[in-house]
Motif scaffolding. Structure first.
Motif, PDB file in Angstrom:
ATOM      1  N   UNK A 136     -30.451  49.284  37.427  1.00 46.36           N
ATOM      2  CA  UNK A 136     -29.102  48.730  37.575  1.00 46.36           C
ATOM      3  C   UNK A 136     -28.648  48.861  39.021  1.00 46.36           C
ATOM      4  N   UNK A 137     -27.681  48.008  39.382  1.00 49.17           N
ATOM      5  CA  UNK A 137     -27.064  48.091  40.702  1.00 49.17           C
ATOM      6  C   UNK A 137     -25.949  49.119  40.717  1.00 49.17           C
ATOM      7  N   UNK A 168     -29.298  34.722  38.025  1.00 46.74           N
ATOM      8  CA  UNK A 168     -30.497  35.553  37.869  1.00 46.74           C
ATOM      9  C   UNK A 168     -30.884  36.214  39.186  1.00 46.74           C
ATOM     10  N   UNK A 169     -31.677  37.282  39.079  1.00 52.69           N
ATOM     11  CA  UNK A 169     -32.211  37.944  40.265  1.00 52.69           C
ATOM     12  C   UNK A 169     -33.727  37.793  40.259  1.00 52.69           C
ATOM     13  N   UNK A 170     -34.287  37.840  41.452  1.00 51.02           N
ATOM     14  CA  UNK A 170     -35.739  37.744  41.630  1.00 51.02           C
ATOM     15  C   UNK A 170     -36.212  38.998  42.356  1.00 51.02           C
ATOM     16  N   UNK A 186     -34.070  43.357  44.778  1.00 51.27           N
ATOM     17  CA  UNK A 186     -34.014  42.050  44.136  1.00 51.27           C
ATOM     18  C   UNK A 186     -33.174  41.110  44.995  1.00 51.27           C
ATOM     19  N   UNK A 187     -33.436  39.823  44.837  1.00 44.05           N
ATOM     20  CA  UNK A 187     -32.685  38.803  45.568  1.00 44.05           C
ATOM     21  C   UNK A 187     -31.955  37.917  44.570  1.00 44.05           C
ATOM     22  N   UNK A 196     -30.237  42.994  46.850  1.00 47.25           N
ATOM     23  CA  UNK A 196     -29.576  44.166  46.282  1.00 47.25           C
ATOM     24  C   UNK A 196     -30.617  45.233  45.956  1.00 47.25           C
ATOM     25  N   UNK A 197     -30.192  46.484  46.035  1.00 45.39           N
ATOM     26  CA  UNK A 197     -31.050  47.617  45.686  1.00 45.39           C
ATOM     27  C   UNK A 197     -30.650  48.143  44.323  1.00 45.39           C
TER      28      UNK A 197
END
Length: 699
Positions: A136-137, A168-170, A186-187, A196-197
């Motif tokens: 999770x962020x 969505x994140x990649x 993730x982007x 984001x981390x």
């Protein structure tokens, strides 16, 4: 130092914890407290592309279900609750998801219900020798979640607690690691693209509250797939609705102005933008409300009142409009200054559906169009009146506002069937090369014609709007969608605006003037010829086959068979409306305008799964097919890449209009350009022969 408690298997993590080491004195009043047992499980949802992750600690559990390409809007939710004796019972995730599960000693399995559909799911213990797990962020808000399975499949979604942008994140980190990483990068394309981390979840999240607004947002994203960013607002619309109703009764050709919220191209909300409105009547004076009986023919009665439809453009007589087109050629700078006065000329549309507003703002305050629609009109066709009332009770919000830049409108993917070729299809005295191998696209141009000179008044298209059994219940004599008339009026209002006024504005950024100067321009009006519904016998004859748009015995063919074989009004065509859930957005026969409904001048459109603004796109798209417009690409080999166009110089948005392109220019197949152009303009203007086709078929 030896550990007092050992974890041997996934079962031991949850159900059996055995003591080891030194002896325990039963007379000791304070026995040692066992260390908490925490386990992570990851897996997948059956018959869907979603993944699932569980974090279990003793009797507490946090579960994250996350969809991927096809389901990230509809099957993404958090669940928190109890896992007692290996059982998870009826956990709620948002407003319409529910999850059950059980532990069999090595893995979890269960059922997931979303929007009335039930899926199975299974999850195995996450391997500690890989990146498998839940990440999770922000633990408190769960602003982004990511699942990595033992096979290194991933599913993640960013949910902006402040920006309200969901996407969505990649994963951009290397997942081929030998141990669970302390973070994963993730982007996501939110905020214009950002990395984001995310960090692993090590124990159940202690904040189970899902806010009412978030539940409302979940309901919207499931009702409107592709809506990536939007605002929810509440404002006093009663005075505006009264003002518009009064305007419709008086119908002066003078502009009025109302202040409504818009969302700009950054996704920011503005509450004070001025919309220009003129009343535009979109009902033919002879329009009637009719029952269609296959044995006895129609039984009709007059339609009372005016359509509650408004545009930001004046309702000019045909001669005045034609003169404006000519002046745009001879005095382009003068006319450009006139058209820039937004308090007189604004490409916006507005309407009333039920007691709510719906509209699209196309003006100076935004580059891309901004859309507003009441929540009731969105939810009722998707969930029914009872669930709609429950949703609206969650918050004070009553309107959705979004910018088209952040809405991936659904696509019409199947190729529409071809109808019988009308007579006089080719241009007047102009040979058109049909063999693309022997003619460059820029050489396949048609000499411009001035079709406007051939009419003394507006050529008028007259769609006949037909409600099927999912909208009108003939047996109960009741409307299942009681705002059908207003919805039909609004989509015609949008098409009416597009067919006439968009020709006045340059569709290339060079500022060169009108399509009339360069190509076969043809301006027409659209007015509803009638509102139709079936008798019980008619509804009994209407079949819902598995295939919606594939010719013989498809749904498009079924509605063709029930359409009349004679015309009531000139230039009519039959537009059937359905809310039959398995079907897509719509379908129409190609090149059949000017025929009867029975002879394929017919289309159908779906009334939900998109905003009403996007529904207007579908209606115009299907009208374009009837006029001989085709999709580009391999499904229609007679179309070529030069049939692509852009409107108002906005390639990435393409405000909706009545012609057709190759599938998908940043999320939409709909823009407005419907005539061929000179050589050199084929990258920005259209090369279809719709104007020529229409010219010989209009009466």
């Amino acid at each position: 130092m030896r550990r007092c408690w050992s974890i041997t298997t996934a079962v031991a993590l949850l159900l059996t914890v055995s003591a080891c080491g030194g002896e325990f004195d039963a007379t000791d009043p304070t026995p040692p407290t066992p260390e908490p047992t925490v386990a992570t499980f990851v897996g997948s949802v059956d018959d869907a592309d979603a993944l699932i992750a569980l974090i279990v600690e003793n009797d507490a559990v946090t579960i994250y279900v996350c969809g991927r390409d096809d389901t990230w809007e509809s099957l993404t939710a958090w669940f928190e609750g109890a896992a007692i004796e290996g059982q998870i019972r009826s956990l709620k995730g948002g407003w319409d998801l529910e999850l059950d599960g059980r532990f069999d000693g090595s893995a979890w399995s269960g059922s997931l219900t979303a929007s009335g559909r039930t899926y199975g799911w299974t999850a195995q213990a996450a391997s500690e020798d890989s990146a498998a797990g839940l990440y999770v962020l922000d633990t408190d808000s769960r602003e982004a979640g990511l699942i990595i399975t033992n096979e290194l499949q991933t599913a993640g979604v960013y949910y902006g607690k402040t920006s309200s942008r969901t996407a969505p994140v990649r994963v951009v980190s290397d997942l081929t690691v030998a141990t669970r990483p302390s973070s994963v990068e993730v982007f996501s394309d939110v905020y214009g693209g950002r990395t984001f981390t995310l960090r692993p979840v090590t124990r159940p999240i202690a904040t189970p509250r899902i806010t009412p607004e978030r539940q409302l947002r979940q309901a919207l994203t499931r009702a409107l797939p592709g809506l990536r960013s939007f605002q929810l607002v509440s404002f006093d619309d009663a005075s505006i609705v009264r003002q518009l109703r009064t305007l419709a009764e008086a119908s002066p050709n003078e502009p009025q102005h109302v202040s409504l919220p818009v969302v700009d191209d950054r996704g920011a909300l503005r509450m004070d933008v001025s919309w220009t409105v003129y009343h535009h009547e979109v009902r033919d004076p002879r329009a009637q409300s009719c029952l269609l009986d296959p044995r006895e023919g129609p039984r009709c009665e007059p339609v009372a009142g005016s359509s509650l439809t408004f545009q930001g453009m004046p309702d000019l007589p045909f001669g005045a409009f034609r003169e404006l087109l000519r002046r745009a050629q001879t005095e382009p700078e003068v006319v450009a200054r006139e058209l820039s006065d937004e308090r007189v000329y604004q490409l916006s549309t507005l309407g009333i559906v039920g007691h709510e507003l719906v509209g699209s703002y196309v003006g100076h305050a935004t580059v891309s169009p901004s859309v507003i629609q009441g929540l009731t009109s969105i939810f009722e066709v998707a969930y029914g009146p009872e669930r709609t009332a429950a949703l609206l009770d969650l918050t004070a919000h009553d309107y959705l506002v979004y910018n088209r830049r952040f809405y991936d409108e659904p696509l019409e993917m199947p190729a529409p069937p071809a109808g019988p070729a009308p007579a006089n299809h080719h241009a007047h005295g102009q040979h058109v090369a049909e063999d693309a191998a022997h003619a460059h696209p820029t050489e396949r141009l048609i000499t411009p014609q001035r079709h406007l000179d051939e009419f003394d008044d507006w050529p008028i298209l007259r769609p006949m709007m037909v409600a099927d059994a999912t909208i009108w219940d003939a047996d109960a004599q009741a409307w299942l969608v009681d705002t059908f008339f207003e919805r039909a009026d609004y989509v015609v209002n949008v098409q009416n605006n597009a067919f006439r006024w968009l020709q006045l504005f340059p569709d290339a950024p060079s500022g060169s003037s009108t399509l009339d100067r360069y190509s076969n321009a043809l301006a027409v009006r659209t007015q509803i010829g009638g509102y139709w519904r079936l008798t019980p016998l008619g509804q009994a004859l209407l079949q819902y086959p598995a295939v919606a748009c594939a010719g013989d015995n498809s749904f498009i063919d079924e509605v063709r068979k029930l359409s009349p074989d004679s015309k009531t009004l000139d230039n009519e065509y039959w537009a059937w409306w359905t809310n039959h859930q398995p079907y897509g957005l719509g379908c129409a026969y190609v090149g059949t305008f000017g025929n009867t409904g029975r002879n394929s001048a017919v289309s159908w459109q779906h009334i939900s799964a998109q905003t009403l603004d996007a529904t207007a796109s579908t209606f115009m798209h299907e009208t374009g097919h009837l006029m001989n417009g085709t999709h580009g690409g391999p499904t229609h080999p007679w179309a070529n890449s030069s049939q692509r166009c852009r409107l108002l110089g906005i390639l990435e948005v393409g405000p909706t209009g009545p012609s057709l392109l190759h599938p998908r220019i940043t999320g939409t197949t709909r823009t407005n350009c419907f005539a061929p152009t000179l050589a050199g303009d084929t990258t920005t203007k259209n090369m279809t022969r719709i104007a020529e086709h229409m010219h010989v078929n209009l009466e």
